[in-house]
Design an enzyme around this catalytic site. Structure first.
Site, PDB file in Angstrom:
ATOM      1  N   LYS A  78       0.854  -1.198   0.000  1.00 62.53           N
ATOM      2  CA  LYS A  78       0.000   0.000   0.000  1.00 62.53           C
ATOM      3  C   LYS A  78       0.884   1.240   0.000  1.00 62.53           C
ATOM      4  CE  LYS A  78      -3.908   2.007   2.612  1.00 62.53           C
ATOM      5  NZ  LYS A  78      -4.810   1.837   3.769  1.00 62.53           N
ATOM      6  N   SER A 159      -9.988   2.251   2.865  1.00 64.45           N
ATOM      7  CA  SER A 159      -9.032   2.934   2.029  1.00 64.45           C
ATOM      8  C   SER A 159      -8.073   2.011   1.285  1.00 64.45           C
ATOM      9  CB  SER A 159      -8.214   3.915   2.871  1.00 64.45           C
ATOM     10  OG  SER A 159      -7.329   3.225   3.756  1.00 64.45           O
ATOM     11  N   SER A 183     -10.370   0.070   7.086  1.00 70.40           N
ATOM     12  CA  SER A 183      -9.705   0.214   5.784  1.00 70.40           C
ATOM     13  C   SER A 183      -9.048  -1.045   5.249  1.00 70.40           C
ATOM     14  CB  SER A 183      -8.658   1.322   5.849  1.00 70.40           C
ATOM     15  OG  SER A 183      -9.272   2.582   5.736  1.00 70.40           O
TER      16      SER A 183
END
EC number: 6.3.5.7
Lengths: 490, 95
Positions: A78, A159, A183
């Site tokens: 990420k 997210s 998330s």
């Protein structure tokens, strides 16, 4: 032969150990797939050349008998984890071009375990969002399509939307996520994969771009429960560079997957049935309870009476911490700068140009609730309610070993839905936020499909630092669910 | 709590974010909506409850007071939008 990109991490690990293929072959297959599926927008930065070099080095290590827990496994990271020499943006314009001179503890541990980095995955800007539509670098498309309207573009959740989409689309074997209010879990549910937010303090936060420091926690996102257990084993552990990192040994999470949950008590919170919750979600939840009963566990109704206050508590605490953390983006030390006549003018112009609207909104809310005259009424009040929410779980865990809930109140929604009102968007995290506020481990796994052919997730919540029980129960549910559906093109 | 344009301008000033005048009305509406949503916490009785700032039940660990890092001026400045002679640069702050 099965396509290399369709293997799980555990399968690839075992096959490489037998010499069936090399890390370089496995990495090449993923690079090809990653480049073929650029239309998903899952990666912000691809690092194919670096990945090839890392895979070659991994093959040499293997020949020398040095075999890490993730030796030769290609992963996506990420873009919230600082990676040495590789652009790290947090999906924000303000960090465009930022190349960290250091590596985050978690991504460094994954490297040390032998893994290969394919690239940096897209996310909501500064991890603020539930749809991956707030990224400066473009929206991420969910690889799943709705049966009734295949042309409709669905969100992957957020997210960690790039991470979830990449794992689902088989363009990474696994990925790192971070979870502040859901998330990891909500995008895992939307994309039909498994993800766990471990206990707060299990993984070091050092080198992860900070959103809300009392809530942020890194975790793995992968195809199945075993792969998450393998990855978490390499990501977790005490780190002197994060003062909230827990000085505890890391258990063998994979060994927890015994398949035996006889006698365990599973809490079913009665407050997790808000008005208007869809029948589809209720049905898959009921099904989950039946699976656990069949395996010898006992469902117990529990009460978490402050559940309805978790969302408003979170939307004071998280923006407050964000407004402090994001004060560092000043156009001075790193990131984008817009010149101004005075220092303040430069700050204001740089931050106006650098932050998107959701981030700006949250910084402003945070600034307001921390400001003189409002601190007690908002921030201090929310911190007190947070304690009540955490105590609800402490009491419940006196009677049960694990808690089962839905992960999200719906399946993946369309890109044009839920966008008008920020509060409506936030409702996506209604089942995940209480766990975050209490710092508990929460895992989402795919449990079934809705009428439209889209994945639905169930969440298992555990006691602090008892990820082992969560993994054990998840393993049993996964076998019972037998979720074999795949998104288009896989 | 309902925020007006003046209040939004004051918050933006505190947050050091420039906001064009034409955005103020819209933002005032959005932020007021959020505040109204979070204000339901007022109905929770929190008498005698201590604020919770972290779930980590830890005392802040202390390490030995010794230099463990440093001497990396080039790495520290490498990402600066504007650096000069080993320093970050800013607009003139003293008249």
């Amino acid at each position: 032969m099965t396509k290399l990109t369709n293997l799980t991490i555990a399968q690839a690990r075992d096959k490489m150990a037998k010499g069936e293929f090399t890390a370089l072959e496995l990495t090449e297959a993923h690079i090809t797939a990653m480049q073929a599926k650029r239309s998903l927008g899952a990666y912000i930065t691809e690092t194919a050349e670096q990945a090839r070099e890392e895979a070659k080095a991994s093959d040499l290590r293997r020949q020398a008998g040095q075999i890490g827990a993730l030796e030769g496994i290609p992963l996506g990271i990420k873009d919230l984890f600082c990676t040495k020499g590789v652009q790290t943006t947090a999906a924000s314009h303000i960090l465009e071009g930022f190349k960290p001179p250091y590596e985050s503890t978690v991504s460094g541990k994954l490297k040390a375990a032998g893994s290969v980095m394919l690239g940096k995955l897209n996310l909501d800007e500064f991890a603020m969002g539930s749809s991956n539509m707030t990224s400066y670098y473009g929206k991420v498309v969910n690889p799943w399509k709705s049966k009734s309207d295949p042309a409709k573009l669905l969100v992957p959740g957020g997210s960690s939307g790039g991470s979830a989409a990449a794992v689902a689309a088989r363009i990474a074997m696994g990925a790192t996520g971070t979870d502040t209010g859901g998330s990891i879990r909500q995008p895992a549910a939307f994309c039909g994969i498994t993800g766990i937010k471990p206990t707060y303090g299990r993984c070091s936060r050092w080198g992860i771009v900070a959103f809300a420091s009392s809530l942020d926690q890194a975790g793995p996102m992968a195809r199945d429960v075993r792969d998450c257990a393998i990855m978490l084993g390499s990501m977790a552990g005490h780190d002197a560079k994060d003062s909230t990192s827990a000085p505890l040994p890391v258990p063998n999470f994979e060994a927890a997957l015994t398949g035996d949950i006889r006698g365990l008590k599973v809490g079913i919170p009665k407050e997790y049935r808000p008005d208007g919750l869809s029948d589809e979600i209720l049905r898959v939840w009921e099904q989950g309870i039946e699976w656990l009963k069949a395996a010898g566990a006992t469902p117990v109704e529990i009460s978490l009476p402050h559940t309805k206050y978790a969302l408003p508590t979170y939307y004071i605490v998280a923006p407050a911490e964000a407004s402090s953390n994001l004060a560092r983006y000043d156009g001075l030390r790193f990131g984008q700068r817009v010149e101004g006549k005075t220092l303040d003018d430069m700050y204001k112009k740089s931050r106006a140009a650098g932050f998107g609207s959701e981030v700006r909104r949250r910084i402003m809310i945070g600034t307001y609730v921390l400001s003189a005259g409002y601190y007690d009424a908002y921030y201090s009040k929310a911190q007190k309610v947070r304690r009540l929410i955490a105590e609800d779980f402490t009491k419940a865990f006196q009677d049960v070993d694990v808690i089962l809930t839905p992960t999200a109140p719906s399946a993946a929604f369309g890109m044009d839905e839920n966008t008008d009102d920020p509060v409506t968007m936030w409702l996506n995290d209604v089942f995940t936020i209480p766990t975050s506020l209490a710092g508990l481990p929460g895992l989402s796994l795919p449990a079934g499909l809705n009428a439209d052919g889209l994945p639905l997730g169930l969440q298992l919540i555990g006691r602090p630092f008892d990820e082992e029980t969560v993994f054990k129960v998840a393993g049993v549910m996964e076998s019972a669910a037998n979720f074999t559906a795949l998104p288009e093109g896989v | 709590m309902s925020l007006d344009k003046k209040a939004v301008r004051a918050i933006a000033e505190l947050a050091r974010i420039e906001i064009p005048d034409e955005d103020l009305d819209h933002l005032a509406g959005e932020l007021s909506g959020i505040l109204q949503f979070v204000e339901q916490l007022a109905e929770v009785d929190t008498t005698g409850i201590a604020p919770m700032s972290s779930v980590a039940d830890l005392t802040l660990p202390l390490r030995k007071d010794e230099v463990t890092d440093g001497g990396q001026v080039a790495a520290v400045l490498a990402n600066a939008p504007d650096a000069d002679d080993g320093f970050f640069t800013v607009p003139k702050v003293v008249e």
